[in-house]
Design an enzyme around this catalytic site. Structure first.
Site, PDB file in Angstrom:
ATOM      1  N   LYS A  81       0.874  -1.179   0.000  1.00 19.20           N
ATOM      2  CA  LYS A  81       0.000   0.000   0.000  1.00 19.20           C
ATOM      3  C   LYS A  81       0.905   1.220   0.000  1.00 19.20           C
ATOM      4  CE  LYS A  81      -4.490   1.096   0.737  1.00 19.20           C
ATOM      5  NZ  LYS A  81      -5.737   0.404   0.440  1.00 19.20           N
ATOM      6  N   TYR A 187     -21.809   4.794  -0.349  1.00 22.54           N
ATOM      7  CA  TYR A 187     -23.004   5.193  -1.103  1.00 22.54           C
ATOM      8  C   TYR A 187     -23.514   4.019  -1.955  1.00 22.54           C
ATOM      9  CZ  TYR A 187     -26.253   8.223  -3.513  1.00 22.54           C
ATOM     10  OH  TYR A 187     -27.409   8.792  -3.987  1.00 22.54           O
TER      11      TYR A 187
END
Ligand code: NAD
Length: 348
Positions: A81, A187
């Protein structure tokens, strides 16, 4: 002084690389946790960290999470990462991304980068201008598709697994979920839940995102500092990490936690604290593996959307297995998942 080799989040990471470019003011850290199962793969986060120590801790923790995530997901990938210390609203964002991409390119495929908080699919295309090792790029997909939707589908599989295994429900109709964070993943998770007839309570620090969820899903909005207190069936953290900690756990009302944020447990011991509180926790890196499953195939073969979707749907049974083993053995779910990951890594 920030320590590295005896840093509490250092876990024998193979490489930690500090990247700079004075011309554009780049300050970034790439952490390669493990390449045992394949090239290290994991997204690029751009965030205005308060300190370099915070950025380092995030890179160390997130990269280890990627190793475990890719292992449990059965992907031929290791874990890495990177974090860029900058505000994504910075007008120099494209220059920062291009300068950073050259550092990734210099690793010659030991690390593949992608999207994360503050870095979206269009930004991944900018990274790819100067780097061959970028996935989850907007140009890989049909217009308007965000690979975070793969992650959200995995989250929806997790909610189904929890509903059947823990809540003993045969439908999501009437289920009540509290979603913390209404960005790309949160969302889209709400969209799935709403379509399945579930009720959502939501919180975000961005009023516009909350407004959209209220309008489109009939969501109930609460203050971001109160969302973990919501009296719901499932709490879905989909913002930043470390939200499950000594302060929040005693007040969580939900019977289960199943959300898409990385590193939800502030410390490993909070997995046991959740077990003791009688809250079924779906380990974050297991349930949020859908994005990797959907987007990473370009690293090792041609991506086929149908295969990717089938693999994401299989997360439901993986999560059910983890929940059932944890219940049978009275163990924290996080320990059960860690064992699964380590078995695969050690077998490599
Ligand atoms: P995003 O930046 O699109 O959305 C994050 C949202 O959280 C934003 O709307 C932000 O305003 C909100 N937020 C920030 N602080 C908050 C707070 N205190 N309370 C409530 N809301 C807050 O990010 P995303 O891509 O949706 O990722 C969310 C989480 O999921 C991150 O932890 C990320 O690492 C993880 N994740 C994402 C993916 C992916 O495919 N995007 C894959 C795996 C894991």
């Amino acid at each position: 002084m920030t320590r590295i080799f005896d840093h509490p989040d250092f876990d024998q990471h193979e490489q930690v690389i500090f990247c700079t470019n004075d011309k554009v003011g780049l300050r970034a850290i790439i952490a390669l946790h493990s390449t045992a199962l394949g090239p290290a793969a994991g997204g690029c986060r751009m965030y205005p960290y308060e300190s370099e120590a915070d950025a380092l801790a995030d890179a160390l923790r997130l990269s280890k999470g990627m190793t475990y995530k890719n292992a449990v997901a059965g992907l031929p990938l290791g874990g890495g990462k990177c974090v860029i210390i900058a505000d994504p609203a910075n007008s120099k964002k494209p220059e920062l991304l291009r300068a950073f991409a050259q550092h990734v390119q210099s690793l010659a495929g030991r690390y593949w980068t992608a999207i994360d908080v503050g870095v979206g699919p269009d930004d991944a295309d900018i990274l790819a201008e100067d780097c061959d090792y970028v996935f989850a790029r907007a140009s890989q997909y049909e217009k308007g598709f965000n690979p975070s939707e793969f992650t959200a589908l995995g989250g929806f599989m997790g909610i189904q697994a929890v509903s059947e295994t823990i809540l003993k429900l045969d439908t999501l109709r009437g289920l009540h979920v509290a979603v913390q964070g209404l960005g790309a993943t949160g969302y889209a998770l709400c969209q799935h839940l709403h379509a399945a007839g579930a009720n959502v309570t939501v919180a975000d620090v961005r009023d516009d995102a909350v407004g959209r969820a209220v309008q489109h899903f009939g969501a109930t909005a609460v203050d971001p500092s109160q969302i973990h207190l919501a009296d719901v069936d499932i709490f879905a953290p989909c913002a930043l990490g470390a939200g499950l900690n000594d302060e929040t756990i005693p007040h969580i009302q939900a019977k289960a936690i199943c959300g898409l944020a990385n590193n939800q447990l502030a410390e490993d011991r909070h997995g046991a604290a959740l077990r003791d509180a009688g809250i079924a926790y779906v380990p974050d890196y297991v349930v949020n593996a859908g994005g990797m499953m959907g987007a990473s195939r370009i690293i090792y073969s041609e991506p086929s959307r149908d295969e990717a979707l089938k693999k994401i749907e299989s997360l439901k049974s993986t999560i059910q297995d983890i929940l059932q083993i944890a219940m049978r053995d009275n163990r924290p779910t996080s320990d059960v998942a860690n064992d699964m990951a380590l078995q695969r890594i050690e077998g490599a």
